[in-house]
Design a protein around this motif. Structure first.
Motif, PDB file in Angstrom:
ATOM      1  N   HIS A   1      55.501  -8.577  73.558  1.00 57.38           N
ATOM      2  CA  HIS A   1      55.633  -8.784  72.158  1.00 57.38           C
ATOM      3  C   HIS A   1      55.449 -10.484  71.975  1.00 57.38           C
ATOM      4  CE1 HIS A   1      58.747  -8.912  68.718  1.00 57.38           C
ATOM      5  NE2 HIS A   1      57.598  -8.717  68.110  1.00 57.38           N
ATOM      6  N   ARG A   2      54.573 -10.897  71.442  1.00 57.71           N
ATOM      7  CA  ARG A   2      54.451 -12.295  71.568  1.00 57.71           C
ATOM      8  C   ARG A   2      53.740 -12.836  70.217  1.00 57.71           C
ATOM      9  NH1 ARG A   2      50.205 -13.287  76.372  1.00 57.71           N
ATOM     10  NH2 ARG A   2      48.676 -11.785  75.898  1.00 57.71           N
ATOM     11  N   THR A   3      53.509 -13.954  69.931  1.00 61.51           N
ATOM     12  CA  THR A   3      52.713 -14.784  69.072  1.00 61.51           C
ATOM     13  C   THR A   3      51.075 -14.602  69.540  1.00 61.51           C
ATOM     14  OG1 THR A   3      52.967 -17.025  69.823  1.00 61.51           O
ATOM     15  CG2 THR A   3      54.188 -16.095  68.056  1.00 61.51           C
ATOM     16  N   TRP A   4      50.293 -14.668  68.549  1.00 60.35           N
ATOM     17  CA  TRP A   4      48.723 -14.613  69.165  1.00 60.35           C
ATOM     18  C   TRP A   4      48.441 -15.903  69.557  1.00 60.35           C
ATOM     19  CZ3 TRP A   4      44.680 -11.532  69.016  1.00 60.35           C
ATOM     20  CH2 TRP A   4      43.387 -11.968  69.061  1.00 60.35           C
ATOM     21  N   SER A   5      48.911 -16.979  69.417  1.00 61.14           N
ATOM     22  CA  SER A   5      48.627 -18.554  69.765  1.00 61.14           C
ATOM     23  C   SER A   5      49.091 -18.452  71.360  1.00 61.14           C
ATOM     24  CB  SER A   5      49.619 -19.558  69.020  1.00 61.14           C
ATOM     25  OG  SER A   5      50.789 -19.370  68.951  1.00 61.14           O
ATOM     26  N   GLU A   6      50.016 -17.764  71.914  1.00 55.46           N
ATOM     27  CA  GLU A   6      50.338 -17.429  73.181  1.00 55.46           C
ATOM     28  C   GLU A   6      49.276 -16.903  73.906  1.00 55.46           C
ATOM     29  OE1 GLU A   6      55.017 -17.215  73.817  1.00 55.46           O
ATOM     30  OE2 GLU A   6      54.491 -15.548  72.449  1.00 55.46           O
ATOM     31  N   SER A   7      48.530 -15.914  73.343  1.00 54.99           N
ATOM     32  CA  SER A   7      47.599 -15.025  74.119  1.00 54.99           C
ATOM     33  C   SER A   7      46.426 -15.716  74.686  1.00 54.99           C
ATOM     34  CB  SER A   7      47.138 -13.934  73.087  1.00 54.99           C
ATOM     35  OG  SER A   7      46.466 -14.312  72.191  1.00 54.99           O
ATOM     36  N   GLY A   8      45.954 -16.699  74.182  1.00 56.46           N
ATOM     37  CA  GLY A   8      44.657 -17.330  74.628  1.00 56.46           C
ATOM     38  C   GLY A   8      43.461 -16.623  74.169  1.00 56.46           C
ATOM     39  N   TYR A   9      43.425 -15.543  73.148  1.00 55.37           N
ATOM     40  CA  TYR A   9      42.271 -14.893  72.981  1.00 55.37           C
ATOM     41  C   TYR A   9      41.466 -15.561  71.665  1.00 55.37           C
ATOM     42  CZ  TYR A   9      45.140 -11.131  74.851  1.00 55.37           C
ATOM     43  OH  TYR A   9      45.801 -10.313  75.925  1.00 55.37           O
ATOM     44  N   SER A  10      40.469 -15.095  71.801  1.00 59.62           N
ATOM     45  CA  SER A  10      39.518 -15.655  70.416  1.00 59.62           C
ATOM     46  C   SER A  10      39.477 -14.896  69.145  1.00 59.62           C
ATOM     47  CB  SER A  10      38.058 -16.158  70.854  1.00 59.62           C
ATOM     48  OG  SER A  10      37.336 -16.244  69.866  1.00 59.62           O
ATOM     49  N   ARG A  11      40.205 -15.454  68.181  1.00 57.64           N
ATOM     50  CA  ARG A  11      40.217 -14.654  66.989  1.00 57.64           C
ATOM     51  C   ARG A  11      38.797 -14.531  66.228  1.00 57.64           C
ATOM     52  NH1 ARG A  11      40.172 -12.536  62.851  1.00 57.64           N
ATOM     53  NH2 ARG A  11      39.904 -14.341  61.502  1.00 57.64           N
ATOM     54  N   LYS A  12      37.761 -15.061  66.516  1.00 56.30           N
ATOM     55  CA  LYS A  12      36.615 -14.782  66.134  1.00 56.30           C
ATOM     56  C   LYS A  12      35.829 -13.606  66.565  1.00 56.30           C
ATOM     57  CE  LYS A  12      34.921 -19.825  66.255  1.00 56.30           C
ATOM     58  NZ  LYS A  12      34.000 -20.662  66.729  1.00 56.30           N
ATOM     59  N   LYS A  13      36.422 -13.135  67.644  1.00 53.55           N
ATOM     60  CA  LYS A  13      35.702 -11.550  68.296  1.00 53.55           C
ATOM     61  C   LYS A  13      36.443 -10.432  67.499  1.00 53.55           C
ATOM     62  CE  LYS A  13      35.102 -13.599  72.701  1.00 53.55           C
ATOM     63  NZ  LYS A  13      35.476 -13.633  74.438  1.00 53.55           N
TER      64      LYS A  13
END
Length: 556
Positions: free
Chosen positions: A215-227
């Motif tokens: 349970h975390r923020t998206w910015s902590e995940s390291g994923y690319s939002r473009k995908k």
């Protein structure tokens, strides 16, 4: 780079991330977002609620099939997330099989409450193991949170969703990435909880990824939002589009009649009719937190059925029960039943009072755990009855004053009912076919002869079809009742909504105090609310190729 089997996650570094990227989705949906927060708070109710109304179920509007993600129809790509070579998701019986599609209607509050349970329990990631029938990978987690018919995977989750714009995400929606060429280490799905600031920016999410649910923020995940593409579950219930049919003997005359519960602010508005054909609204009041599921039953044995609510969060169901039709605060608070089991209510010992039960969905047969008191603690009866793929219902099918189980099928064109009169090694004793698969099963003693019989409520037109016999065929009584406001002189609304009680003691404590959640009258399990057929909300029409909803029926 660590391969988690369904997404890529960098160890100490960061992969490309851009939460402000343009939206790849098409179209818009419901406008609005949860209040901004600077950081996620960990309380399960906070995470489950996020300021939303909830605790009901309603039918989803049919819509054109969602755009197919890359690789979803490519037979040459290896299938991750617990699927076989043909792309069929693995199910709890160890066999791969097609997902059933839509599950029962569910509110956003309920989605987040279910997601929070796995986060609080730190459920570990695996493509091959199951928890309460749900596969413990990323797509199994979303299948569980949305309470779908069966386990899906990233290659077919889009089929039960509607594509929306990124800035239109609301609590319980998902962001999905299915990679055409690298499905194993490039596919993933997460659940959206709330924006941290403005819509379209960073957000808080739930996701299942090694080693366990985060349970975390998206910015902590390291994923690319473009995908990622944004989707909304087709059967999600928006607060303003809920119609929840309930049935009970509101005036103690021995006949069960119709009623409705709809959200109003932070409370449930109950409108109940004493007329067998719903010609009047005889009680109109506020009771219960809308984040909890409405139920009804005769809690004090006075012959009159009254409201209750059941909480969906925490380690056990918390039940808030009222002994009047005046609204206000609950009279009884009970903690009973695993929150991962479906609540039911009934008179299991024939003493005239309704008490809680829960029904499991593991294995081949449904396990019923029933209590004969309102004191919480352990169950008094354990009964095995009914296929796990069928909806549990409850009723006194033979007039002996004892509530016993039943299940209702949702395959084919009609609803098939299987009923038993025993709580001791029960077998199917009565089979009835009544109602179309798009209608909600309800049960009650409609004619006052002491025997509970089937009925259905049609969410599209608010029509009730009730049978006075345990025989297949046409309904004896057909009428429309949508819960219209009370006429002058009828019972007026409660002056104030019900106030949630203080924290509930453990179910092991004698006169335990609970919190509300999903339950239903004694005749059967909880009934999901239905979408409002007004111009602002569409009537339910099953999407092409999607199996009917597996939704619980009203309990008495």
């Amino acid at each position: 780079m660590r391969d988690c089997g369904s997404c890529e996650e960098s160890g100490g570094g960061r992969a490309e991330r851009c939460p402000q990227d343009g939206d790849p989705g098409r179209g818009t949906a419901w406008v609005g977002a949860a209040p901004a927060r600077s950081a996620p708070r960990r309380g399960p109710l906070h995470r489950a609620a996020a300021g939303l109304l909830a605790a009901v179920a309603a039918f989803a509007l049919a819509a054109p099939a969602a755009a197919v993600p890359d690789g979803a129809d490519d037979p040459d790509v290896l299938r991750p997330q617990g699927v076989d070579a043909q792309g069929l998701p693995m199910q709890p019986d160890g066999m791969a099989g097609p997902a059933r599609g839509l599950g029962q209607p569910i509110t956003r509050m309920q989605i987040l409450a279910r997601a929070a349970i796995w986060a609080d329990d730190h459920v570990g990631y695996s493509q091959l193991t199951f928890r309460k029938g749900w596969r413990t990978d990323c797509s199994g987690y979303v299948s569980m949170a949305w309470d779908l018919g069966r386990n899906h995977w990233t290659g077919d989750l889009h089929q039960v969703g509607e594509r929306i714009g990124f800035a239109d995400l609301r609590p319980g929606d998902m962001l999905l990435h299915h990679n055409r060429s690298r499905p194993r280490d490039g596919s993933h799905v997460v659940l959206f909880e709330r924006w941290t600031d403005q819509p379209g920016g960073d957000f808080v999410m739930y996701e299942q990824t090694p080693p366990s649910v985060k349970h975390r923020t998206w910015s902590e995940s390291g994923y690319s939002r473009k995908k990622y593409t944004s989707y909304r579950y087709r059967n999600v219930i928006e607060n303003e589009a809920v119609w929840y049919p309930v049935t009970g003997d509101w005036d103690g005359d021995g006949r069960v009649t119709a009623g409705t519960a709809v959200p109003e602010g932070e409370s449930w508005r109950w409108r109940l009719s004493d007329d067998p054909r719903g010609a009047t609204t005889d009680a109109d009041f506020l009771f219960g937190d809308v984040r909890k599921l409405p139920i009804v039953g005769d809690w004090d044995g006075d012959g009159r059925w009254t409201p209750g609510t059941v909480d969906l969060t925490g380690e056990h169901h918390d039940w808030y029960l009222s002994n009047s039709l005046r609204g206000g605060e609950p009279d009884v608070r009970v903690g009973y039943g695993d929150t991962e089991k479906a609540p039911v209510v009934g008179d299991w010992d024939g003493n005239g009072t309704f008490t809680p039960g829960v029904v499991d969905a593991d294995g081949d047969v449904r396990d019923w755990y029933l209590s004969n008191t309102l004191a919480g603690g352990e169950h008094d009866l354990h009964v095995g009855f009914g296929d796990v793929d069928k909806v549990p219902v409850v009723g006194d099918w033979n007039g002996d004053r004892v509530s016993t189980p039943g299940v209702v099928d949702h395959d084919g064109e009609h609803r098939d009912w299987e009923l038993t009169n025993s709580l001791d090694d029960p077998e199917t004793e009565t089979e009835v076919s009544l109602g179309d698969v798009g209608q909600i099963p309800v049960t009650g003693d409609w004619d006052g002869d002491g025997i509970v019989t089937p009925g259905v409520a049609d969410p599209a037109i608010r029509e009730w079809r009730l049978s006075n016999a345990l025989a297949s065929g046409i309904a004896d009584t057909v009428f429309a009742y949508a819960g219209t406001p009370a006429a002058p002189g009828a019972a007026g609304p409660s002056p104030s909504p019900a106030v949630p009680p203080s924290p509930v003691p453990s179910p092991a404590t004698p006169p335990a105090a609970p919190s509300p959640g999903p339950a239903a009258p004694s005749a059967g399990p909880v009934v999901p609310p239905v979408a409002d057929p007004s111009p602002s909300a569409s009537a339910f029409v099953p999407p092409p190729g999607v199996p009917p909803l597996d939704q619980p029926t009203v309990l008495h």
